[in-house]
Design an enzyme around this catalytic site. Structure first.
Site, PDB file in Angstrom:
ATOM      1  N   HIS A  76      37.069  41.970  35.411  1.00 47.73           N
ATOM      2  CA  HIS A  76      36.413  43.146  34.849  1.00 47.73           C
ATOM      3  C   HIS A  76      37.259  44.416  35.004  1.00 47.73           C
ATOM      4  CE1 HIS A  76      35.365  44.929  38.788  1.00 47.73           C
ATOM      5  NE2 HIS A  76      35.272  43.663  39.173  1.00 47.73           N
TER       6      HIS A  76
ATOM      7  N   HIS B 168      53.205  40.154  28.893  1.00 48.86           N
ATOM      8  CA  HIS B 168      52.966  38.704  28.949  1.00 48.86           C
ATOM      9  C   HIS B 168      52.334  38.376  30.292  1.00 48.86           C
ATOM     10  CE1 HIS B 168      54.655  34.360  28.244  1.00 48.86           C
ATOM     11  NE2 HIS B 168      53.386  34.362  28.612  1.00 48.86           N
TER      12      HIS B 168
END
Length: 207
Positions: A137, A146
């Site tokens: 979250h 990446h």
């Protein structure tokens, strides 16, 4: 309406994306590469990246099929060149990923099988969330990043643009990683890491 897709590249990362596109029942016009190659899925070779210019930006979308194993400018360079020509990059999201309804995804995001993106996470443009990665979250992930397979980002982690977070890394809650920074595979990051850095180990240390 989903537009036909042109894939830039034909390597292993492009193969993963091709399967996702087929699962999504997208129309793949073909792929580009520096020289003619065969394709395991029967996708047509169109030519070099220059061949894309034969198609109007209004008629196609692009998928960037080049992966990275370290900090690299290749993906961002191609993305910017094609955006400057008016092209749009499609989001490529595996149907067996889990994405919160409140997550915010920018353009050209690639999310692989088993990845989890939790509430209020934000993912920047042209970023890869690879196989089995967990984005908890309120994480903020920059552009051209990446997040490699099996990586775990706890809540409220910040990752700067163009950084590479190596396979199997773990980053604890609230940590900030700067821009253009490499976190080595298997590292455990418990403190902030700056911009243009490399960090490895358990716990991760700058080198």
């Amino acid at each position: 309406m989903n537009k036909p897709i042109i894939i830039i590249g034909n390597g292993g990362h492009a193969s993963v994306l091709t399967e996702i596109l087929l699962l999504q029942q997208r129309n793949i016009l073909g792929f580009t590469a520096p020289s003619e190659e065969t394709n395991a899925y029967g996708v047509k070779y169109l030519g070099t990246d220059k061949a894309i210019e034969a198609y109007s930006p209004e008629d196609v979308e692009l998928v960037l099929g080049l992966g990275t194993i370290r900090v690299s400018t290749i993906r961002q360079s191609i993305f910017r060149v094609m955006k400057n020509q008016g092209y749009t990059f499609s989001n490529c999201i595996h149907p067996k990923s889990i994405i919160s309804l409140t997550a915010i995804l920018a353009e050209g995001i690639q999310i692989m099988a088993g990845a989890i993106i939790q509430p209020h996470a934000q993912i920047g443009k042209n970023t890869i969330i690879n196989t089995g990665a967990i984005i908890e979250h309120d994480c903020l992930i920059g552009a051209h990043v990446h997040i490699a397979p099996g990586t775990t980002l706890s809540g409220k982690v910040i990752i700067g643009d163009e950084s590479h977070i190596g396979t199997g890394s773990s980053i604890i809650q609230g940590v900030e990683i700067g821009k253009n920074t490499l976190i080595g595979a298997g590292s455990v990051v418990i403190t902030n890491i700056g911009t243009n850095k490399k960090a490895f180990g358990v716990p991760a240390k700058e080198v």
